[in-house]
Design an enzyme around this catalytic site. Structure first.
Site, PDB file in Angstrom:
ATOM      1  N   LYS A 110      30.493  46.302  34.038  1.00 28.96           N
ATOM      2  CA  LYS A 110      29.551  45.661  34.963  1.00 28.96           C
ATOM      3  C   LYS A 110      29.415  46.410  36.289  1.00 28.96           C
ATOM      4  CE  LYS A 110      29.720  40.867  33.383  1.00 28.96           C
ATOM      5  NZ  LYS A 110      29.956  39.465  33.776  1.00 28.96           N
ATOM      6  N   ASP A 152      24.387  36.337  36.108  1.00 29.05           N
ATOM      7  CA  ASP A 152      25.531  35.433  36.233  1.00 29.05           C
ATOM      8  C   ASP A 152      25.341  34.487  37.428  1.00 29.05           C
ATOM      9  OD1 ASP A 152      27.037  36.263  34.053  1.00 29.05           O
ATOM     10  OD2 ASP A 152      28.149  37.768  35.193  1.00 29.05           O
TER      11      ASP A 152
HETATM   12  P1  NAP Z   1      37.842  40.289  36.882  1.00 29.30           P
HETATM   13  O1  NAP Z   1      36.841  41.097  37.655  1.00 29.30           O
HETATM   14  O2  NAP Z   1      38.851  40.975  36.024  1.00 29.30           O
HETATM   15  O3  NAP Z   1      38.623  39.378  37.962  1.00 29.30           O
HETATM   16  C1  NAP Z   1      39.680  38.561  37.548  1.00 29.30           C
HETATM   17  C2  NAP Z   1      40.124  37.694  38.715  1.00 29.30           C
HETATM   18  O4  NAP Z   1      41.055  36.736  38.211  1.00 29.30           O
HETATM   19  C3  NAP Z   1      40.837  38.450  39.819  1.00 29.30           C
HETATM   20  O5  NAP Z   1      40.499  37.874  41.059  1.00 29.30           O
HETATM   21  C4  NAP Z   1      42.308  38.212  39.500  1.00 29.30           C
HETATM   22  O6  NAP Z   1      43.153  38.232  40.633  1.00 29.30           O
HETATM   23  C5  NAP Z   1      42.263  36.803  38.960  1.00 29.30           C
HETATM   24  N1  NAP Z   1      43.372  36.485  38.079  1.00 29.30           N
HETATM   25  C6  NAP Z   1      43.642  37.065  36.878  1.00 29.30           C
HETATM   26  N2  NAP Z   1      44.714  36.482  36.331  1.00 29.30           N
HETATM   27  C7  NAP Z   1      45.145  35.517  37.198  1.00 29.30           C
HETATM   28  C8  NAP Z   1      46.209  34.573  37.188  1.00 29.30           C
HETATM   29  N3  NAP Z   1      47.067  34.508  36.178  1.00 29.30           N
HETATM   30  N4  NAP Z   1      46.310  33.732  38.231  1.00 29.30           N
HETATM   31  C9  NAP Z   1      45.434  33.774  39.257  1.00 29.30           C
HETATM   32  N5  NAP Z   1      44.415  34.647  39.328  1.00 29.30           N
HETATM   33  C10 NAP Z   1      44.275  35.505  38.310  1.00 29.30           C
HETATM   34  O7  NAP Z   1      37.113  39.247  35.922  1.00 29.30           O
HETATM   35  P2  NAP Z   1      35.670  38.578  36.106  1.00 29.30           P
HETATM   36  O8  NAP Z   1      34.653  39.377  35.403  1.00 29.30           O
HETATM   37  O9  NAP Z   1      35.471  38.255  37.534  1.00 29.30           O
HETATM   38  O10 NAP Z   1      35.852  37.239  35.220  1.00 29.30           O
HETATM   39  C11 NAP Z   1      36.682  36.191  35.672  1.00 29.30           C
HETATM   40  C12 NAP Z   1      36.622  35.028  34.695  1.00 29.30           C
HETATM   41  O11 NAP Z   1      35.299  34.491  34.665  1.00 29.30           O
HETATM   42  C13 NAP Z   1      36.962  35.421  33.252  1.00 29.30           C
HETATM   43  O12 NAP Z   1      37.716  34.384  32.681  1.00 29.30           O
HETATM   44  C14 NAP Z   1      35.606  35.517  32.599  1.00 29.30           C
HETATM   45  O13 NAP Z   1      35.666  35.244  31.202  1.00 29.30           O
HETATM   46  C15 NAP Z   1      34.862  34.398  33.321  1.00 29.30           C
HETATM   47  N6  NAP Z   1      33.401  34.575  33.300  1.00 29.30           N
HETATM   48  C16 NAP Z   1      32.674  33.599  32.711  1.00 29.30           C
HETATM   49  C17 NAP Z   1      31.311  33.715  32.684  1.00 29.30           C
HETATM   50  C18 NAP Z   1      30.503  32.623  32.034  1.00 29.30           C
HETATM   51  O14 NAP Z   1      29.329  32.851  31.724  1.00 29.30           O
HETATM   52  N7  NAP Z   1      31.060  31.447  31.837  1.00 29.30           N
HETATM   53  C19 NAP Z   1      30.667  34.824  33.242  1.00 29.30           C
HETATM   54  C20 NAP Z   1      31.446  35.810  33.849  1.00 29.30           C
HETATM   55  C21 NAP Z   1      32.822  35.673  33.872  1.00 29.30           C
HETATM   56  P3  NAP Z   1      43.718  39.595  41.259  1.00 29.30           P
HETATM   57  O15 NAP Z   1      42.637  40.085  42.172  1.00 29.30           O
HETATM   58  O16 NAP Z   1      44.956  39.155  41.963  1.00 29.30           O
HETATM   59  O17 NAP Z   1      43.977  40.521  40.109  1.00 29.30           O
END
Ligand code: NAP
Length: 284
Positions: free
Chosen positions: A78, A114
């Site tokens: 992305k 999104d």
């Molecule tokens: P990303 O860029 O990898 O960011 C992940 C975030 O989660 C970071 O801020 C990370 O913190 C935090 N994190 C990971 N593990 C954690 C834990 N055990 N406890 C607390 N914080 C934690 O991922 P992303 O693309 O933003 O996606 C995030 C979530 O949104 C995913 O679950 C994804 O599937 C979901 N999502 C859903 C949709 C939908 O359409 N429903 C769309 C997009 C994303 P750090 O900065 O400390 O590493």
């Protein structure tokens, strides 16, 4: 600009769309877009393709071919795709992430559905009340949520496991980065989990224990696998309305499909495809 394939010796004209991700096999997007093409009456095909990071430039180049409408991008592409595209929408530029590439006459526009998909999901859940919002996380999904909530004039606090990333997010997009202990939880009307905590694990939560929120508060968890996360379970047990990320998934797909085709397929088509209520017809 329709592409052509030969099926059973008969020429079939078919539009092509893709998902580029790594991994890609788990994606629910093919079933949604197959249902959307069928509902719109378009001969179209959506193909989930595993693209390794080093192969992204070539894969993006393939989107310039005639007959290709565009692609969705998911992890880990992305952010990496931004410099490979010809233009960016204001949302994609501000968020710094592209989830939808739109092909027009050889040029590629990067967009981010999104953010509006998240707002549409909130609206669909009847959760668009004004008031203080907290976004958990600081990755691409959190950036989309903060951008979206600010577009509605809402006050947003950002809480992340790594505080420096929350601070960087709010420097870019506004809002205030806080530690969980500093948040005035009793005033919070909307709590959004945009972190990966809870993903694939019904026992983990981004926020334990769940604090008492404002009366009428809503919890939106972007995670949808499992369908009921620990955060959702604990919110509902406390009498707080809560919903998982399936609505956002459906709406970001609906908006991407509309950008590619101009066809306004109702959200229900995407939601039913996700629920397995619609068996996607065989792709042409
Ligand atoms: P990303 O860029 O990898 O960011 C992940 C975030 O989660 C970071 O801020 C990370 O913190 C935090 N994190 C990971 N593990 C954690 C834990 N055990 N406890 C607390 N914080 C934690 O991922 P992303 O693309 O933003 O996606 C995030 C979530 O949104 C995913 O679950 C994804 O599937 C979901 N999502 C859903 C949709 C939908 O359409 N429903 C769309 C997009 C994303 P750090 O900065 O400390 O590493």
């Amino acid at each position: 600009m329709l592409g052509s394939v030969i099926a059973s010796g008969v020429p079939v004209r078919v539009w092509r769309t893709f998902l580029y991700a790594d991994p890609a096999a788990h994606s629910l997007s093919p079933q949604m877009h197959a249902a959307a093409f069928a509902a719109a009456g378009w001969p179209g095909r959506y193909e989930a393709r595993r693209v390794a990071p080093q192969d992204l430039p070539a894969a993006i180049g393939e989107l310039r071919a005639p007959g290709v409408l565009g692609a969705n991008l998911s992890l880990p592409h992305k952010e990496a795709a931004l410099p490979l595209l010809d233009d960016l929408s204001p949302a994609a530029r501000a968020i710094g992430a592209v989830n939808t590439v739109i092909h027009r006459d050889g040029r590629l526009l990067g967009d981010n559905t999104d953010a509006p998909g998240f707002l549409a999901a909130l609206d669909g859940a009847g959760a668009s009340a004004a008031g203080l919002s907290v976004v958990l996380g600081a990755g691409g999904a959190a950036r989309a949520a903060v951008y979206a909530l600010h577009s509605r004039g809402q006050e947003v606090l950002v809480v992340n496991r790594t505080p420096e990333r929350a601070a960087a997010l709010t420097r870019d997009l506004g809002g205030q980065a806080l530690g969980a202990a500093e948040v005035p939880w009793a005033q919070v009307r909307l709590l959004v989990n945009a972190s990966s905590a809870g993903l694939g694990d019904p026992h983990s939560s981004p926020l334990t224990p769940l604090p008492a929120l404002a009366p009428g508060a809503f919890v939106y968890d972007m995670v949808y696998k499992p369908a009921e996360t620990r955060l959702l379970r604990e919110a509902r047990a406390a009498g707080v309305r809560a919903e998982n990320g399936l609505g956002m998934l459906a709406h970001q797909a609906r908006l991407a499909f509309a950008a590619w085709t101009g066809a306004e397929v109702p959200a229900e088509v995407f939601l039913e495809a996700l629920a397995g209520g619609v068996q996607a017809p065989p792709q042409p």
